[in-house]
Write a protein that holds these residues in place. Structure first.
Motif, PDB file in Angstrom:
ATOM      1  N   ILE A 133      41.875 -17.370 -70.464  1.00 37.84           N
ATOM      2  CA  ILE A 133      42.479 -16.115 -70.010  1.00 37.84           C
ATOM      3  C   ILE A 133      42.334 -15.113 -71.143  1.00 37.84           C
ATOM      4  O   ILE A 133      42.718 -15.396 -72.286  1.00 37.84           O
ATOM      5  CB  ILE A 133      43.971 -16.305 -69.660  1.00 37.84           C
ATOM      6  CG1 ILE A 133      44.118 -17.309 -68.518  1.00 37.84           C
ATOM      7  CG2 ILE A 133      44.611 -14.964 -69.295  1.00 37.84           C
ATOM      8  CD1 ILE A 133      45.548 -17.693 -68.227  1.00 37.84           C
ATOM      9  N   VAL A 134      41.755 -13.935 -70.816  1.00 37.70           N
ATOM     10  CA  VAL A 134      41.548 -12.904 -71.831  1.00 37.70           C
ATOM     11  C   VAL A 134      42.063 -11.560 -71.347  1.00 37.70           C
ATOM     12  O   VAL A 134      42.191 -11.318 -70.150  1.00 37.70           O
ATOM     13  CB  VAL A 134      40.053 -12.772 -72.220  1.00 37.70           C
ATOM     14  CG1 VAL A 134      39.548 -14.030 -72.868  1.00 37.70           C
ATOM     15  CG2 VAL A 134      39.212 -12.377 -71.039  1.00 37.70           C
ATOM     16  N   HIS A 135      42.332 -10.682 -72.302  1.00 41.21           N
ATOM     17  CA  HIS A 135      42.736  -9.311 -71.999  1.00 41.21           C
ATOM     18  C   HIS A 135      41.515  -8.452 -71.687  1.00 41.21           C
ATOM     19  O   HIS A 135      41.524  -7.657 -70.769  1.00 41.21           O
ATOM     20  CB  HIS A 135      43.517  -8.735 -73.184  1.00 41.21           C
ATOM     21  CG  HIS A 135      43.951  -7.327 -72.997  1.00 41.21           C
ATOM     22  ND1 HIS A 135      44.856  -6.960 -72.030  1.00 41.21           N
ATOM     23  CD2 HIS A 135      43.594  -6.193 -73.647  1.00 41.21           C
ATOM     24  CE1 HIS A 135      45.040  -5.648 -72.088  1.00 41.21           C
ATOM     25  NE2 HIS A 135      44.286  -5.155 -73.057  1.00 41.21           N
ATOM     26  N   HIS A 136      40.446  -8.611 -72.462  1.00 44.37           N
ATOM     27  CA  HIS A 136      39.204  -7.867 -72.262  1.00 44.37           C
ATOM     28  C   HIS A 136      38.162  -8.834 -71.713  1.00 44.37           C
ATOM     29  O   HIS A 136      37.610  -9.639 -72.446  1.00 44.37           O
ATOM     30  CB  HIS A 136      38.690  -7.266 -73.576  1.00 44.37           C
ATOM     31  CG  HIS A 136      39.655  -6.352 -74.236  1.00 44.37           C
ATOM     32  ND1 HIS A 136      39.938  -5.096 -73.729  1.00 44.37           N
ATOM     33  CD2 HIS A 136      40.414  -6.493 -75.337  1.00 44.37           C
ATOM     34  CE1 HIS A 136      40.826  -4.509 -74.514  1.00 44.37           C
ATOM     35  NE2 HIS A 136      41.141  -5.337 -75.491  1.00 44.37           N
ATOM     36  N   GLY A 137      37.897  -8.732 -70.425  1.00 40.27           N
ATOM     37  CA  GLY A 137      36.953  -9.632 -69.776  1.00 40.27           C
ATOM     38  C   GLY A 137      35.498  -9.278 -70.026  1.00 40.27           C
ATOM     39  O   GLY A 137      35.167  -8.439 -70.863  1.00 40.27           O
ATOM     40  N   LEU A 138      34.632  -9.902 -69.258  1.00 41.77           N
ATOM     41  CA  LEU A 138      33.193  -9.695 -69.399  1.00 41.77           C
ATOM     42  C   LEU A 138      32.686  -8.466 -68.662  1.00 41.77           C
ATOM     43  O   LEU A 138      31.737  -7.828 -69.084  1.00 41.77           O
ATOM     44  CB  LEU A 138      32.444 -10.913 -68.843  1.00 41.77           C
ATOM     45  CG  LEU A 138      32.576 -12.207 -69.627  1.00 41.77           C
ATOM     46  CD1 LEU A 138      31.984 -13.352 -68.826  1.00 41.77           C
ATOM     47  CD2 LEU A 138      31.888 -12.085 -70.964  1.00 41.77           C
ATOM     48  N   PHE A 139      33.281  -8.144 -67.534  1.00 39.02           N
ATOM     49  CA  PHE A 139      32.723  -7.128 -66.652  1.00 39.02           C
ATOM     50  C   PHE A 139      33.622  -5.901 -66.596  1.00 39.02           C
ATOM     51  O   PHE A 139      34.811  -5.997 -66.341  1.00 39.02           O
ATOM     52  CB  PHE A 139      32.524  -7.713 -65.255  1.00 39.02           C
ATOM     53  CG  PHE A 139      31.667  -8.948 -65.273  1.00 39.02           C
ATOM     54  CD1 PHE A 139      30.322  -8.871 -65.594  1.00 39.02           C
ATOM     55  CD2 PHE A 139      32.205 -10.183 -64.983  1.00 39.02           C
ATOM     56  CE1 PHE A 139      29.528 -10.001 -65.615  1.00 39.02           C
ATOM     57  CE2 PHE A 139      31.426 -11.327 -64.997  1.00 39.02           C
ATOM     58  CZ  PHE A 139      30.084 -11.234 -65.320  1.00 39.02           C
ATOM     59  N   TRP A 140      33.006  -4.723 -66.794  1.00 42.38           N
ATOM     60  CA  TRP A 140      33.720  -3.461 -66.858  1.00 42.38           C
ATOM     61  C   TRP A 140      33.208  -2.523 -65.779  1.00 42.38           C
ATOM     62  O   TRP A 140      32.012  -2.475 -65.492  1.00 42.38           O
ATOM     63  CB  TRP A 140      33.529  -2.831 -68.238  1.00 42.38           C
ATOM     64  CG  TRP A 140      34.153  -3.676 -69.303  1.00 42.38           C
ATOM     65  CD1 TRP A 140      33.652  -4.830 -69.837  1.00 42.38           C
ATOM     66  CD2 TRP A 140      35.416  -3.476 -69.915  1.00 42.38           C
ATOM     67  NE1 TRP A 140      34.523  -5.340 -70.763  1.00 42.38           N
ATOM     68  CE2 TRP A 140      35.615  -4.529 -70.830  1.00 42.38           C
ATOM     69  CE3 TRP A 140      36.396  -2.502 -69.795  1.00 42.38           C
ATOM     70  CZ2 TRP A 140      36.759  -4.634 -71.610  1.00 42.38           C
ATOM     71  CZ3 TRP A 140      37.534  -2.615 -70.579  1.00 42.38           C
ATOM     72  CH2 TRP A 140      37.711  -3.670 -71.474  1.00 42.38           C
ATOM     73  N   LYS A 141      34.094  -1.743 -65.201  1.00 40.32           N
ATOM     74  CA  LYS A 141      33.729  -0.838 -64.112  1.00 40.32           C
ATOM     75  C   LYS A 141      32.755   0.247 -64.541  1.00 40.32           C
ATOM     76  O   LYS A 141      31.940   0.695 -63.758  1.00 40.32           O
ATOM     77  CB  LYS A 141      34.975  -0.203 -63.510  1.00 40.32           C
ATOM     78  CG  LYS A 141      35.850  -1.201 -62.792  1.00 40.32           C
ATOM     79  CD  LYS A 141      37.094  -0.551 -62.246  1.00 40.32           C
ATOM     80  CE  LYS A 141      37.986  -1.586 -61.577  1.00 40.32           C
ATOM     81  NZ  LYS A 141      39.232  -0.995 -61.117  1.00 40.32           N
ATOM     82  N   ASN A 142      32.820   0.708 -65.784  1.00 42.57           N
ATOM     83  CA  ASN A 142      31.937   1.775 -66.228  1.00 42.57           C
ATOM     84  C   ASN A 142      30.619   1.260 -66.801  1.00 42.57           C
ATOM     85  O   ASN A 142      29.822   2.028 -67.308  1.00 42.57           O
ATOM     86  CB  ASN A 142      32.642   2.676 -67.248  1.00 42.57           C
ATOM     87  CG  ASN A 142      33.049   1.921 -68.494  1.00 42.57           C
ATOM     88  OD1 ASN A 142      32.970   0.701 -68.551  1.00 42.57           O
ATOM     89  ND2 ASN A 142      33.498   2.645 -69.505  1.00 42.57           N
TER      90      ASN A 142
END
Length: 87
Positions: free
Chosen positions: A62-71
């Motif tokens: 579980i992470v706060h900053h995942g792999l995939f970003w909307k931008n």
């Protein structure tokens, strides 16, 4: 031991994930083990975190900053650095 779906449902409820609009895709990004006995947490989905999780015998990260970003210009692509992290 709990199922992945049970844990995801609990975490989504606990963190009230549906109530937040974010720059990244919240929730499950990469499907893993069906049965979870050990969870590792971290801030960012880095190769180092993944390596440590493997060393610790984790079934879920579980992470706060995942792999995939909307931008991201190529969202949901697993190439380059992302591919290496997932490998």
């Amino acid at each position: 031991m709990a199922s992945r779906d049970q844990i995801l449902e609990y975490i989504d409820s606990l963190l009230n994930v549906a109530e937040f609009e974010d720059y990244c895709h919240n929730g499950l990004q990469v499907e893993g083990a069906e049965e979870i006995t050990k969870i590792v947490t971290g801030v960012s989905a880095s190769a180092r975190l993944f390596e440590r999780a493997i060393q610790q015998g984790a079934d879920m990260i579980i992470v706060h900053h995942g792999l995939f970003w909307k931008n991201d210009p190529t969202p949901f692509s697993a190439t380059g650095i992302e591919r290496n992290r997932l490998a």
